[in-house]
Design a protein around this motif. Structure first.
Motif, PDB file in Angstrom:
ATOM      1  N   ALA A   1      -1.745 -25.200  29.775  1.00  0.00           N
ATOM      2  CA  ALA A   1      -1.160 -24.958  28.293  1.00  0.00           C
ATOM      3  C   ALA A   1      -0.717 -23.658  27.740  1.00  0.00           C
ATOM      4  CB  ALA A   1      -1.707 -25.724  27.767  1.00  0.00           C
ATOM      5  N   GLY A   2       0.642 -23.620  27.352  1.00  0.00           N
ATOM      6  CA  GLY A   2       0.934 -22.143  26.579  1.00  0.00           C
ATOM      7  C   GLY A   2      -0.406 -22.498  24.982  1.00  0.00           C
ATOM      8  N   LYS A   3      -0.386 -20.854  24.750  1.00  0.00           N
ATOM      9  CA  LYS A   3      -1.091 -20.828  23.845  1.00  0.00           C
ATOM     10  C   LYS A   3      -0.419 -21.142  22.509  1.00  0.00           C
ATOM     11  CE  LYS A   3      -5.393 -18.744  25.602  1.00  0.00           C
ATOM     12  NZ  LYS A   3      -6.161 -17.809  25.926  1.00  0.00           N
ATOM     13  N   ARG A   4      -0.632 -21.692  21.329  1.00  0.00           N
ATOM     14  CA  ARG A   4       0.152 -22.137  19.938  1.00  0.00           C
ATOM     15  C   ARG A   4      -0.158 -19.838  19.549  1.00  0.00           C
ATOM     16  NH1 ARG A   4      -1.192 -22.326  14.483  1.00  0.00           N
ATOM     17  NH2 ARG A   4      -3.435 -22.511  14.950  1.00  0.00           N
ATOM     18  N   SER A   5       0.754 -19.679  18.779  1.00  0.00           N
ATOM     19  CA  SER A   5       0.866 -18.151  19.053  1.00  0.00           C
ATOM     20  C   SER A   5       0.595 -18.382  17.220  1.00  0.00           C
ATOM     21  CB  SER A   5       2.699 -17.539  18.711  1.00  0.00           C
ATOM     22  OG  SER A   5       3.160 -18.695  18.201  1.00  0.00           O
ATOM     23  N   ILE A   6       0.289 -17.180  16.967  1.00  0.00           N
ATOM     24  CA  ILE A   6      -0.565 -16.866  15.453  1.00  0.00           C
ATOM     25  C   ILE A   6       0.695 -15.967  15.027  1.00  0.00           C
ATOM     26  CG2 ILE A   6      -2.038 -15.523  14.105  1.00  0.00           C
ATOM     27  CD1 ILE A   6      -3.893 -15.537  16.803  1.00  0.00           C
ATOM     28  N   GLU A   7       1.056 -17.193  14.102  1.00  0.00           N
ATOM     29  CA  GLU A   7       2.157 -15.691  12.315  1.00  0.00           C
ATOM     30  C   GLU A   7       1.360 -16.411  11.489  1.00  0.00           C
ATOM     31  OE1 GLU A   7       7.053 -17.151  11.114  1.00  0.00           O
ATOM     32  OE2 GLU A   7       5.248 -18.710  11.195  1.00  0.00           O
TER      33      GLU A   7
END
Length: 306
Positions: free
Chosen positions: A103-109
């Motif tokens: 699963a792709g990781k949620r990017s940090i913004e």
């Protein structure tokens, strides 16, 4: 249960075994996935007749529909469990390999410094209780579900701390209408429950609107505070100030990065955020972690000796 049992029969066994042992949110989520995706494809199929090719086809179609890796992992895990109930060797079906869909990781913004300053001015200058949810995320790093679950009994005014013990989640209400959602309150795991100090600015607002009981976030009597309502409130605030829109994940991540840049250790940050382990925190914020100068000096000295 035999290998000739249908997937539908296996599902009934699974449901009976798990509806009281799993927490309500997990059970509803798994049950929804089974009824929406697995049963329509395999319901009347005997467990022993399911082939590796059928599973590959099922996975391929879900990927074409852009199903998230996390959801697909859950579906494969659930199918594996149903087949095991019927005594099927899931290794031969390739499920031990298939379940490793990444699963792709949620990017940090994170918000830039100017945006942070403006938001801080807005929520600090206004003593309205409607901004408490935003303050808890922006100034304390709480998750939106944890914020909504806070009750006045969780606030210790003498110690100037709060106890984070529960969370509120939205789940689909399959018994009525798939478009409807239920709000469910549940306890956090022992490892993620925590006691946190409350900043003076938030404590002042809490004292002003203090109640004997009930939820800290205002809501109708007998109702649970709704995380979705808080997100809408946040969106309206940004829209009114003509700022870029962010969600509560961003507020929490922004808080975490501010803590790291101020010198907080990753171990302490992990506790504050309620992560299950320090590894989770370190992996998530690794690009914001800096090796301290004294650590570099020690490393250089050791490297000269080896």
């Amino acid at each position: 249960m035999t290998k000739s049992s249908s997937i539908s029969e296996c599902y009934q066994i699974w449901k009976k075994e798990n509806q009281n042992s799993l927490n309500p949110l997990t059970f509803h989520r798994y049950n929804n996935l089974l009824e929406r995706h697995l049963l329509p494809c395999f319901s009347d199929t005997a467990a022993e007749d399911i082939t590796e090719q059928q599973i590959d086809c099922f996975v391929g179609k879900r990927q074409e529909e852009n199903m998230s890796g996390v959801t697909l992992n859950m579906l494969i895990m659930l199918l594996k469990r149903l087949l095991q109930i019927a005594g099927i060797d899931t290794v031969k079906l390739g499920l031990e390999h298939t379940v490793r869909v990444r699963a792709g990781k949620r990017s940090i913004e994170i918000m830039d410094e100017e945006e942070q300053h403006l938001l801080n001015v807005i929520v600090s200058s206004s003593k309205e209780p409607k901004y408490l949810g935003i303050c808890f995320a922006f100034k304390m790093g709480l998750a939106i579900g944890e914020i909504c679950a806070l009750q006045w009994e969780n606030v210790d005014f003498e110690k100037r701390t709060i106890y984070v013990q529960n969370t509120i989640q939205r789940i689909q209400n399959k018994e009525q209408d798939s478009r409807k959602t239920l709000l469910v309150k549940m306890p956090l795991s022992d490892s993620t429950q925590r006691e946190l100090p409350v900043p003076d600015a938030i404590l002042g607002t809490l004292k002003e609107y203090r109640q004997e009981c009930g939820y800290v976030l205002q809501c109708k009597k007998g109702k649970l505070p709704d995380p979705r309502r808080e997100q809408i409130r946040l969106e309206k605030l940004f829209e009114k100030q003509e700022m870029k829109g962010y969600n509560f994940h961003t507020l929490r991540d922004t808080f975490a990065v501010r803590c790291l840049r101020a010198g907080m250790s990753v171990e302490h940050l992990s506790y504050v955020l309620g992560h299950a382990s320090v590894t989770v925190t370190a992996e998530r914020y690794k690009k914001f972690l800096k090796v301290k100068q004294e650590q570099i000096t020690v490393l250089r000295r050791i490297m000269e000796l080896v």
